[in-house]
Design an enzyme around this catalytic site. Structure first.
Site, PDB file in Angstrom:
ATOM      1  N   ASP A 184       0.919  -1.667   0.201  1.00 59.14           N
ATOM      2  CA  ASP A 184       0.290  -0.174   0.183  1.00 59.14           C
ATOM      3  C   ASP A 184       0.916   1.328   0.116  1.00 59.14           C
ATOM      4  OD1 ASP A 184      -1.982   1.562   0.346  1.00 59.14           O
ATOM      5  OD2 ASP A 184      -2.801   1.021   1.974  1.00 59.14           O
ATOM      6  N   HIS A 186      -0.403   4.132  -0.326  1.00 57.39           N
ATOM      7  CA  HIS A 186      -1.336   4.580   0.996  1.00 57.39           C
ATOM      8  C   HIS A 186      -1.159   6.806   0.724  1.00 57.39           C
ATOM      9  CE1 HIS A 186      -3.059   6.219   4.910  1.00 57.39           C
ATOM     10  NE2 HIS A 186      -2.872   4.662   4.807  1.00 57.39           N
ATOM     11  N   HIS A 286     -12.319  -2.833   0.255  1.00 63.05           N
ATOM     12  CA  HIS A 286     -11.733  -1.576   1.082  1.00 63.05           C
ATOM     13  C   HIS A 286     -12.038  -1.643   2.771  1.00 63.05           C
ATOM     14  CE1 HIS A 286     -10.430   1.713   3.433  1.00 63.05           C
ATOM     15  NE2 HIS A 286      -8.850   1.839   3.223  1.00 63.05           N
TER      16      HIS A 286
END
Length: 383
Positions: A184, A186, A286
């Site tokens: 990730d 992010h 998610h």
């Protein structure tokens, strides 16, 4: 049957629950409307929508969704769509309980019995990921996800790149070649550094690279896709089918990750999943959130052919003091076996919320905010 009340509960570690009550004895529904770090704002949005819903038939979900979305001149965005999402989850929970069926049975039935799950390791500032990966693999998980980096400037050092590679190499060395590794970014990585990282990480054969750039920079995916064959995943900060439309049409994403507590709930995410299937794009919702959000995801996973893996928050670094299983009466519904979880078969969302514990923890509440990071030069960094 009519809706009689909506009650919200702000509970630790960082969640917001809503209970939609009806005049039908024993039938109510639970949802999880939350924007992490903006819980009170979303709670206010739920209360604004409440006045419309009181007295309405809860089974008319499609109509209620459209009124909540289209009934305001200004629409979309994280706050409104998260408020709609939690209410929508609760309405589906009611509908399932009314018909004595799990939600997925009301959406065409299941196309799978279980779905693969992954476990988070490493925390916000990833460290000791090799041993952490070994631990969760020993617990039966076959895939993990980690934050790739700490903060990165637009142009940063190759030392930080090497640190990322060392961490991923430690995982591969510890758990072998075939455990899935989701990496990730992010949104912490800007395009110039993302170009380097996606190329350098490719020899480790990641399961996917997540949010390699911020969603407002998704046009950069076109360029990044030329630097790697690793599947590119994104979508946790997109909030409707209209947000996903251009992303899918451009063809540079391989996995979409709508959040069922942010992107309009079950009703909207089922439509987003179907759109993605038409573009041969996989679905991996998610969900670093609570049990109601996870149960909602699993209902959509059950009836979406392109779903391949599910995020879940058990033991995640955010869950200090309270965890995923604390708010449900029967924790076995989320038992993980051989890296999979079974699709819940109970009526509605398939979980039994421990309302007494919810009320107790709502007295504690929370004021969770994400940290503010800064680069060495003092400028604000992406968290």
């Amino acid at each position: 049957m009519k809706i009689t009340n909506l009650v919200t509960y702000l509970v630790p570690p960082r969640w917001l629950f809503v209970k939609v009550e009806t005049d039908e004895e024993g039938i109510s529904g639970w949802g999880e409307p939350i924007v992490e770090g903006r819980a009170a704002t979303v709670e206010a949005a739920v209360q604004e929508l409440k006045s419309y819903l009181i007295g309405k038939n809860p089974l008319r979900i499609e109509d209620h969704w459209n009124v909540m979305y289209r009934g305001g001149f200004y629409r979309g965005g994280p706050v409104l769509m998260s408020a709609i999402a939690g209410i929508d989850q609760a309405l589906w929970d009611i509908k399932g309980k009314f018909h004595h069926a799990p939600v997925h049975e009301l959406m065409g039935g299941a196309c799978r019995d279980r779905i693969r799950v992954y476990s988070w390791i490493g925390g916000d500032r990833p460290s000791d990921v090799g041993q952490a990966a070994k631990k969760v693999v020993e617990q039966g998980f076959t895939a993990i996800k980690m934050n790739a980096t700490e903060e990165l400037h637009y142009i940063d050092t190759h030392e930080k790149v090497d640190q990322v590679l060392e961490r991923v190499a430690a995982i591969r060395e510890t758990v072998g070649d075939y455990v899935g590794i989701g990496i990730d970014f992010h949104g912490r990585v800007h395009k110039p550094m993302a170009k380097i990282l996606v190329k350098e990480l490719e020899p480790f054969r990641p399961m996917f690279i997540e949010e390699p750039v911020l969603p407002e920079n998704n046009e950069a995916l076109r360029e990044l896709a030329h630097f790697t064959s690793t599947p590119i995943a994104t979508g946790e900060r997109l909030f409707s089918r209209w947000d996903f439309k251009q992303l899918l049409a451009e063809g540079y994403v391989d996995i979409i990750q709508p959040d069922l507590s942010h992107a309009g709930g079950i009703t909207e995410c089922k439509k987003i999943a179907a759109m993605a299937e038409a573009y041969d794009v996989a679905l991996a919702p998610h969900c670093p959130l609570g049990p109601i959000a996870l149960a909602s995801c699993l209902q959509v996973d059950a009836s979406s052919h392109n779903a391949f893996i599910q995020e879940q928050s058990l033991g995640i670094h955010y869950n200090k003091g309270n965890d995923l299983l604390d708010y449900i009466a029967d924790a076995s519904v989320f038992d993980y076996e051989e890296g999979f979880v079974n699709i819940p078969q109970g009526p509605g969302l398939g979980i039994d919320v421990d309302e007494g514990h919810v009320k107790q923890m709502a007295d504690v509440g929370h004021q969770w905010k994400n940290p503010i990071w800064r680069h060495q030069d003092g400028s604000v960094a992406e968290w």
